[in-house]
Scaffold this motif. Structure first.
Motif, PDB file in Angstrom:
ATOM      1  N   UNK A   1       9.838   4.271   5.180  1.00  0.00           N
ATOM      2  CA  UNK A   1      10.919   5.259   5.528  1.00  0.00           C
ATOM      3  C   UNK A   1      11.039   6.756   4.594  1.00  0.00           C
ATOM      4  N   UNK A   2       9.999   6.022   3.867  1.00  0.00           N
ATOM      5  CA  UNK A   2       9.630   7.405   2.672  1.00  0.00           C
ATOM      6  C   UNK A   2       8.287   8.257   3.144  1.00  0.00           C
ATOM      7  N   UNK A   3       8.971   9.606   3.107  1.00  0.00           N
ATOM      8  CA  UNK A   3       7.677  10.983   3.720  1.00  0.00           C
ATOM      9  C   UNK A   3       6.956  10.854   2.239  1.00  0.00           C
TER      10      UNK A   3
ATOM     11  N   UNK B   1       0.631  -0.635  -0.026  1.00  0.00           N
ATOM     12  CA  UNK B   1      -0.300   0.066   0.002  1.00  0.00           C
ATOM     13  C   UNK B   1       0.826   1.555   0.330  1.00  0.00           C
ATOM     14  N   UNK B   2       2.486   1.888   0.588  1.00  0.00           N
ATOM     15  CA  UNK B   2       2.606   2.093   0.879  1.00  0.00           C
ATOM     16  C   UNK B   2       3.358   3.037   0.014  1.00  0.00           C
TER      17      UNK B   2
ATOM     18  N   UNK C   1       3.115   6.838  -6.084  1.00  0.00           N
ATOM     19  CA  UNK C   1       3.205   6.778  -6.937  1.00  0.00           C
ATOM     20  C   UNK C   1       3.242   8.243  -7.850  1.00  0.00           C
ATOM     21  N   UNK C   2       1.839   9.186  -7.125  1.00  0.00           N
ATOM     22  CA  UNK C   2       1.684   9.976  -7.436  1.00  0.00           C
ATOM     23  C   UNK C   2       3.491  11.399  -7.214  1.00  0.00           C
ATOM     24  N   UNK C   3       3.469  10.481  -6.395  1.00  0.00           N
ATOM     25  CA  UNK C   3       4.358  11.699  -6.048  1.00  0.00           C
ATOM     26  C   UNK C   3       6.011  11.187  -6.685  1.00  0.00           C
TER      27      UNK C   3
END
Length: 321
Positions: free
Chosen positions: A315-317, A227-228, A233-235
């Protein structure tokens, strides 16, 4: 604990068995490469050396891995060494006999499906959707309880409207998980890259469609592989693919990729050569200065950036796209 992920520990060996593919997918350039293949002896040597270094997961890449006439000999050898074998296939070559044999060795398989039948066939070739679905049905028939069957879709500006179709297929076919991965421009032909990138004006629409698809999957009791990654994907498109884990990427500390000419890479996306199996053994390459430089580059976020479920997604913001 956090620093443990940056301890050198080979876990996964990826081998591009051959660049040869039976399809000519529009978003891919691999089929245009020279038809190079690693020899069976080379593959066995790589697997044995990687196992000695600690690897326990083997992913055969292509091209199309099932094209290899010796694929079951490769799988049998890897299985004897104790590897978990996971791979992605277009599914068009998997009949009932192949499906039955595969699950004697593999622990996971992902079939590429581009949402709807019409879109899939437009991208991958007429008749390929039906062949892929047939493959999934055969695989489901022979799947072991401890194995996984997944569906994978490439998210592009033309495909994101079909994301719920993949959920429907997963529910109907009773697969274990589905994955959505963004279009990777590094594997595309330069002349048609912009045919697949989601334009800035459509990113808000893509984000809404992703949120809706997540809810739809929950409603249909279909499990998303990550899910993460899906939410990011938009970012990814907003930043033109230059997205990196905020804590740095640990992939080169645990992974190795070898392509048909013998070149070795610490990352499949960065594609900076760190060695050559025709010149040195894997132990030397794994502990080399070149490899160490790629590890530091990834940890310090100095790589080109990507979005893949092999990196430190937690760890992605997550920012607003």
């Amino acid at each position: 604990m956090e620093n443990d992920i940056f301890q050198k520990d080979l876990k996964h060996i990826g081998i591009v068995l051959s660049f040869t593919c039976n399809l000519k997918c529009k978003m891919c350039k691999l089929w245009m490469k020279p038809p190079l293949s690693l020899s069976l002896d080379s593959i066995k040597s790589i697997l044995k050396q990687a196992k000695a270094l600690g690897a326990d997961i083997f992913t055969p890449f292509g091209g199309e891995p099932v094209l290899r006439k010796d694929i079951f000999e490769i799988f049998s050898y890897a299985h004897q060494l104790g590897y978990d074998i996971e791979f992605v296939t277009n599914g068009t070559l998997i009949n009932e006999q192949v499906a039955e044999r595969l699950f004697k060795y593999i622990s996971g398989i992902s079939i590429s499906i581009e949402g709807s039948k019409e879109h899939h066939d437009e991208i991958r070739g007429n008749g390929t959707f039906d062949k892929a679905i047939s493959a999934v049905k055969f695989l489901t028939k022979y799947k072991r309880r401890d194995a996984n069957i997944c569906l994978t879709m490439v998210v592009t500006k033309n495909s994101y409207k079909y994301m719920k179709k993949l959920v429907d297929l997963a529910s109907e076919l009773k697969v274990d998980k589905i994955f959505y991965q963004p279009f990777n421009r590094a594997q595309a032909r330069k002349e048609n890259v912009h045919d697949f990138l989601v334009p800035a004006v459509e990113i808000p629409v893509l984000q809404l469609e992703i949120e809706s698809t997540i809810n739809y999957a929950m409603h249909k009791n279909v499990q998303l592989g990550s899910v993460i990654e899906f939410k990011l994907i938009p970012l990814y498109f907003k930043l033109n693919g230059k997205i990196k884990p905020t804590k740095g990427c640990f992939l080169p500390y645990h992974d190795m990729l070898i392509i048909p000419n013998g070149k070795v890479f610490a990352c499949p996306f960065e594609r900076i050569e760190v060695g050559d199996i025709n010149e040195n053994n894997l132990d030397y390459i794994w502990n080399s200065e070149k490899y160490e430089k790629q590890r530091e580059k990834a940890r310090l976020k100095k790589c080109r950036g990507c979005l893949a479920n092999c990196s430190d997604l937690d760890s992605y913001k997550i920012e607003s796209a």
